[in-house]
Scaffold this motif. Structure first.
Motif, PDB file in Angstrom:
ATOM      1  N   LEU A   1      66.976  34.330  -7.362  1.00 39.14           N
ATOM      2  CA  LEU A   1      68.036  33.929  -6.434  1.00 39.14           C
ATOM      3  C   LEU A   1      68.513  32.504  -6.671  1.00 39.14           C
ATOM      4  O   LEU A   1      69.706  32.208  -6.539  1.00 39.14           O
ATOM      5  CB  LEU A   1      67.540  34.052  -4.993  1.00 39.14           C
ATOM      6  CG  LEU A   1      67.154  35.445  -4.502  1.00 39.14           C
ATOM      7  CD1 LEU A   1      66.511  35.348  -3.118  1.00 39.14           C
ATOM      8  CD2 LEU A   1      68.362  36.370  -4.459  1.00 39.14           C
ATOM      9  N   ARG A   2      67.590  31.610  -7.011  1.00 41.49           N
ATOM     10  CA  ARG A   2      67.917  30.184  -7.122  1.00 41.49           C
ATOM     11  C   ARG A   2      67.260  29.568  -8.365  1.00 41.49           C
ATOM     12  O   ARG A   2      66.354  28.746  -8.250  1.00 41.49           O
ATOM     13  CB  ARG A   2      67.483  29.447  -5.855  1.00 41.49           C
ATOM     14  CG  ARG A   2      68.261  29.902  -4.622  1.00 41.49           C
ATOM     15  CD  ARG A   2      68.322  28.813  -3.593  1.00 41.49           C
ATOM     16  NE  ARG A   2      69.311  29.102  -2.581  1.00 41.49           N
ATOM     17  CZ  ARG A   2      69.922  28.181  -1.844  1.00 41.49           C
ATOM     18  NH1 ARG A   2      69.634  26.901  -2.034  1.00 41.49           N
ATOM     19  NH2 ARG A   2      70.816  28.510  -0.943  1.00 41.49           N
ATOM     20  N   PRO A   3      67.695  29.952  -9.537  1.00 38.88           N
ATOM     21  CA  PRO A   3      67.108  29.403 -10.766  1.00 38.88           C
ATOM     22  C   PRO A   3      67.371  27.908 -10.882  1.00 38.88           C
ATOM     23  O   PRO A   3      68.383  27.399 -10.382  1.00 38.88           O
ATOM     24  CB  PRO A   3      67.828  30.176 -11.870  1.00 38.88           C
ATOM     25  CG  PRO A   3      69.132  30.577 -11.258  1.00 38.88           C
ATOM     26  CD  PRO A   3      68.825  30.862  -9.817  1.00 38.88           C
ATOM     27  N   VAL A   4      66.458  27.206 -11.536  1.00 38.07           N
ATOM     28  CA  VAL A   4      66.576  25.753 -11.705  1.00 38.07           C
ATOM     29  C   VAL A   4      66.939  25.455 -13.154  1.00 38.07           C
ATOM     30  O   VAL A   4      66.101  25.632 -14.051  1.00 38.07           O
ATOM     31  CB  VAL A   4      65.257  25.049 -11.335  1.00 38.07           C
ATOM     32  CG1 VAL A   4      65.389  23.549 -11.543  1.00 38.07           C
ATOM     33  CG2 VAL A   4      64.882  25.363  -9.886  1.00 38.07           C
ATOM     34  N   PRO A   5      68.173  25.035 -13.433  1.00 35.25           N
ATOM     35  CA  PRO A   5      68.550  24.708 -14.812  1.00 35.25           C
ATOM     36  C   PRO A   5      67.726  23.545 -15.342  1.00 35.25           C
ATOM     37  O   PRO A   5      67.472  22.564 -14.635  1.00 35.25           O
ATOM     38  CB  PRO A   5      70.037  24.319 -14.697  1.00 35.25           C
ATOM     39  CG  PRO A   5      70.489  24.857 -13.378  1.00 35.25           C
ATOM     40  CD  PRO A   5      69.291  24.844 -12.490  1.00 35.25           C
TER      41      PRO A   5
END
Length: 352
Positions: free
Chosen positions: A203-207
């Motif tokens: 849902l909220r990947p961290v680049p």
């Protein structure tokens, strides 16, 4: 994260002026990288050196579902996925444009929540929203173009350039987003209670922007690492890194023909939630890690003497094997092609 409440909290009809006014509350009109921002037919960028540009689509029922994505999640991931492409080139994010097709169910309450999630990513990376377009559509349609500048000092990194003997490395988790997608599809948002890390990865990947910049700086006075955004799984992305997809490297096409790899990926390198998921479903956890898409990790290769300082400087970086002169790819002494393909947008069985 705001709760996943109803999106029907505003009875006032949408209009372009209302949408633009809402958007202005989350994204400033001016930015150091803009000579002219939103409001004219075009934005004018202040580009004193080369820019790195990438575009992505984020489509309802293809890349996300309303049933388990909140509006904040949708806005966050739509921009984060694009920022990950900049990280894969070792670029510092500067700005983006947003084209938004809105279905009939979207209202001002939904827009505020969507823009707040997107603004979280933009604020973290100090990105300008330079412009875009608005339209009606049957389903939610998000199209984003991002751009960034090279690290200082540093150059943009590319996929090509691997050589036999180079070390293969990853920054980030492998296969965790695949678990999150599977559990969210099966359980909806209740999966967040049992699989918090996996669901967050989807849902909220961290680049991995900081890691990409550090890798670009590391290659300034040495042979640069080969690097790419890991979004379709190692099964599909590693051949791309090695130039095995028929696309010649722009840096050394003569050296990128016939490369292979020997991957060593012990279960101890995998996230506990992936291991638990594999145990409960009877799947091979290493296979799941190799097949997983949308990890938004970084996949790269570098000269062996570069690895120790990179490992010490970049949290989450670990080696997964070596580049070989042979054309085949093996993982833990088994041919990689025996596992099947990675993620493909045109495989109907892999839609969100």
């Amino acid at each position: 994260m705001a709760p996943a409440s109803s999106t029907s909290g505003s009875a006032a009809p949408l209009s372009e002026d209302r949408i633009l006014a809402c958007l202005a509350g989350y994204f400033p009109q001016t930015h150091p990288s803009l000579l002219l921002g939103r409001g004219d037919d075009c934005a004018v960028l202040k580009a004193g050196r080369p820019l790195c540009v990438s575009s992505d689509l984020f489509l309802e029922d293809i890349h996300f579902r309303q049933s388990y994505f909140t509006p904040e999640d949708m806005g966050y991931k739509a921009l984060a996925a694009n920022v990950s492409d900049l990280a894969g080139c070792g670029a510092r994010p500067l700005g983006f444009t947003l084209c938004l097709g809105l279905p009939a169910w979207a209202d001002m309450d939904w827009l505020n929540r969507f823009f707040s999630g997107m603004a979280e990513v933009a604020g973290l990376h100090r990105m300008a929203l330079a412009g875009g377009d608005l339209s009606r559509s049957e389903k939610l349609h998000v199209s984003i173009t991002v751009w960034g500048e090279p690290a200082d000092p540093g150059h943009f990194l590319v996929r090509g350039g691997s050589m036999p003997g180079d070390v293969l490395f990853v920054v980030g988790s492998l296969g965790l987003a695949r678990v999150g997608l599977n559990r969210l599809e099966a359980q909806g948002r209740q999966a967040l209670n049992e699989w918090p890390a996996a669901c967050a990865a989807h849902l909220r990947p961290v680049p991995q922007v900081d890691a990409g910049l550090m890798l670009a700086r590391a290659g300034y006075n040495a042979r640069p690492p080969a690097l790419m955004d890991l979004s379709d799984g190692i099964m599909r992305d590693l051949p791309r890194l090695l130039g095995l997809t028929g696309e010649l490297s722009v840096t050394c096409p003569e050296k990128c023909t016939g490369l292979g790899a020997e991957i060593v990926l012990p279960q101890g390198r995998l996230h506990p939630e992936l291991l638990r998921y594999a145990a409960e479903t009877g799947k091979n956890p290493v296979h799941e890690a190799l097949l997983g898409g949308e990890d938004y990790a970084l996949l790269g290769s570098c000269a062996p003497d570069m690895l120790p300082p990179l490992h010490a400087a970049i949290p989450g970086l670990f080696s997964i094997g070596v580049v070989t002169a042979g054309g085949g790819i093996e993982c833990n002494n088994a041919p990689l092609d025996s596992l099947g393909g990675g993620f493909d947008h045109f495989d109907a069985g892999q839609d969100a």
